[in-house]
Design a protein around this motif. Structure first.
Motif, PDB file in Angstrom:
ATOM      1  N   ILE A   2      15.341  12.725 -40.516  1.00 51.58           N
ATOM      2  CA  ILE A   2      15.978  11.471 -40.946  1.00 51.58           C
ATOM      3  C   ILE A   2      16.073  10.514 -39.766  1.00 51.58           C
ATOM      4  O   ILE A   2      15.765   9.324 -39.881  1.00 51.58           O
ATOM      5  CB  ILE A   2      17.382  11.732 -41.540  1.00 51.58           C
ATOM      6  N   ARG A   3      16.480  11.017 -38.620  1.00 49.56           N
ATOM      7  CA  ARG A   3      16.619  10.172 -37.433  1.00 49.56           C
ATOM      8  C   ARG A   3      15.274   9.571 -37.025  1.00 49.56           C
ATOM      9  O   ARG A   3      15.194   8.387 -36.682  1.00 49.56           O
ATOM     10  CB  ARG A   3      17.236  10.976 -36.279  1.00 49.56           C
ATOM     11  N   VAL A   4      14.219  10.365 -37.067  1.00 56.96           N
ATOM     12  CA  VAL A   4      12.881   9.865 -36.745  1.00 56.96           C
ATOM     13  C   VAL A   4      12.524   8.723 -37.692  1.00 56.96           C
ATOM     14  O   VAL A   4      12.079   7.653 -37.254  1.00 56.96           O
ATOM     15  CB  VAL A   4      11.826  10.992 -36.836  1.00 56.96           C
ATOM     16  N   LEU A   5      12.732   8.924 -38.974  1.00 58.40           N
ATOM     17  CA  LEU A   5      12.391   7.892 -39.952  1.00 58.40           C
ATOM     18  C   LEU A   5      13.211   6.624 -39.714  1.00 58.40           C
ATOM     19  O   LEU A   5      12.689   5.509 -39.820  1.00 58.40           O
ATOM     20  CB  LEU A   5      12.583   8.417 -41.370  1.00 58.40           C
ATOM     21  N   GLU A   6      14.485   6.794 -39.389  1.00 56.50           N
ATOM     22  CA  GLU A   6      15.326   5.622 -39.095  1.00 56.50           C
ATOM     23  C   GLU A   6      14.773   4.850 -37.902  1.00 56.50           C
ATOM     24  O   GLU A   6      14.696   3.622 -37.937  1.00 56.50           O
ATOM     25  CB  GLU A   6      16.764   6.055 -38.812  1.00 56.50           C
ATOM     26  N   LEU A   7      14.403   5.570 -36.857  1.00 55.67           N
ATOM     27  CA  LEU A   7      13.892   4.906 -35.655  1.00 55.67           C
ATOM     28  C   LEU A   7      12.556   4.204 -35.911  1.00 55.67           C
ATOM     29  O   LEU A   7      12.284   3.155 -35.322  1.00 55.67           O
ATOM     30  CB  LEU A   7      13.744   5.917 -34.516  1.00 55.67           C
ATOM     31  N   LEU A   8      11.750   4.759 -36.769  1.00 57.86           N
ATOM     32  CA  LEU A   8      10.439   4.175 -37.049  1.00 57.86           C
ATOM     33  C   LEU A   8      10.510   2.957 -37.965  1.00 57.86           C
ATOM     34  O   LEU A   8       9.511   2.250 -38.135  1.00 57.86           O
ATOM     35  CB  LEU A   8       9.500   5.231 -37.638  1.00 57.86           C
ATOM     36  N   GLN A   9      11.671   2.685 -38.532  1.00 55.93           N
ATOM     37  CA  GLN A   9      11.810   1.494 -39.380  1.00 55.93           C
ATOM     38  C   GLN A   9      11.565   0.214 -38.588  1.00 55.93           C
ATOM     39  O   GLN A   9      11.149  -0.791 -39.142  1.00 55.93           O
ATOM     40  CB  GLN A   9      13.209   1.432 -39.997  1.00 55.93           C
ATOM     41  N   ASP A  10      11.826   0.262 -37.282  1.00 57.76           N
ATOM     42  CA  ASP A  10      11.643  -0.919 -36.430  1.00 57.76           C
ATOM     43  C   ASP A  10      10.202  -1.100 -35.979  1.00 57.76           C
ATOM     44  O   ASP A  10       9.900  -2.033 -35.261  1.00 57.76           O
ATOM     45  CB  ASP A  10      12.547  -0.825 -35.194  1.00 57.76           C
ATOM     46  N   GLY A  11       9.332  -0.176 -36.360  1.00 58.82           N
ATOM     47  CA  GLY A  11       7.931  -0.263 -35.974  1.00 58.82           C
ATOM     48  C   GLY A  11       7.469   1.007 -35.287  1.00 58.82           C
ATOM     49  O   GLY A  11       8.277   1.902 -35.010  1.00 58.82           O
ATOM     50  N   PRO A  12       6.180   1.098 -35.011  1.00 58.46           N
ATOM     51  CA  PRO A  12       5.620   2.302 -34.384  1.00 58.46           C
ATOM     52  C   PRO A  12       6.277   2.599 -33.037  1.00 58.46           C
ATOM     53  O   PRO A  12       6.654   1.685 -32.306  1.00 58.46           O
ATOM     54  CB  PRO A  12       4.137   1.943 -34.196  1.00 58.46           C
ATOM     55  N   LYS A  13       6.394   3.893 -32.754  1.00 59.02           N
ATOM     56  CA  LYS A  13       6.996   4.325 -31.491  1.00 59.02           C
ATOM     57  C   LYS A  13       6.201   5.497 -30.938  1.00 59.02           C
ATOM     58  O   LYS A  13       5.740   6.359 -31.681  1.00 59.02           O
ATOM     59  CB  LYS A  13       8.428   4.773 -31.707  1.00 59.02           C
ATOM     60  N   PRO A  14       6.092   5.549 -29.596  1.00 58.15           N
ATOM     61  CA  PRO A  14       5.468   6.725 -28.994  1.00 58.15           C
ATOM     62  C   PRO A  14       6.434   7.902 -29.028  1.00 58.15           C
ATOM     63  O   PRO A  14       7.656   7.726 -29.062  1.00 58.15           O
ATOM     64  CB  PRO A  14       5.172   6.284 -27.558  1.00 58.15           C
TER      65      PRO A  14
END
Length: 125
Positions: A22-34
Motif C-alpha cells: 500500500i505504501r509503495v502504491l501511495e508513493l507512486l501516485q506522485d509519479g515514477p520513482k527509483p
C-alpha cells in the motif's frame, strides 16, 4: 478456463493486503520513482521491498523499467490511484461512523447508569 470476476477481485484485494505494498502504491501516485527512493521512505530491507514490488508487478498494479542504472517503478494505470482514494474515503466514513456510534453508546451508558442509581441521597435524612 477463465476465473470468475469475483475471484479475480478477491485476488486483487489480497494483493493490497500488505502495508508495504500500500505504501509503495501511495508513493507512486506522485509519479515514477527509483527503488532507492522507495527504500529511503519505506525503511524496509531491500529484499523485502523487492519481494513486495514483485508481487505488485505480477498483479499488474505497477510497471518497471530501467532508466540508466536505476530501476524505476510506476503505477500501471491511474485507476490504482483512484482505488487508493476510494479506500481513504471508505475508511473516513467507516471510522466516522464508529466514532459516532461510540459517542452514542457512551451517552446511553451514562444515562442508564444515572437513571439506575436514582437521585443522589441527601445527607441527614
Amino acid at each position: 478456463m477463465s476465473v470468475p470476476l469475483y475471484q479475480a477481485k478477491a485476488e486483487l484485494f489480497r494483493t493490497l493486503g500488505h502495508p508495504v505494498r500500500i505504501r509503495v502504491l501511495e508513493l507512486l501516485q506522485d509519479g515514477p520513482k527509483p527503488v532507492r527512493d522507495l527504500l529511503a521512505v519505506i525503511e524496509v530491507e531491500p529484499s523485502n521491498l523487492s519481494q513486495q514490488l514483485a508481487v505488485l508487478r505480477r498483479a499488474g498494479m505497477v510497471t518497471s523499467y530501467r532508466d540508466g542504472p536505476l530501476v524505476m517503478y510506476s503505477l500501471s494505470t491511474p485507476d490504482v490511484a483512484d482505488l487508493l482514494a476510494a479506500g481513504r474515503r471508505i475508511l473516513g466514513t467507516v471510522l466516522t461512523d464508529r466514532d459516532a456510534l461510540l459517542d452514542e453508546l457512551r451517552t446511553a451508558t451514562a444515562t442508564a447508569t444515572a437513571t439506575a442509581d436514582g437521585p443522589p441521597a441527601r445527607p441527614g435524612r
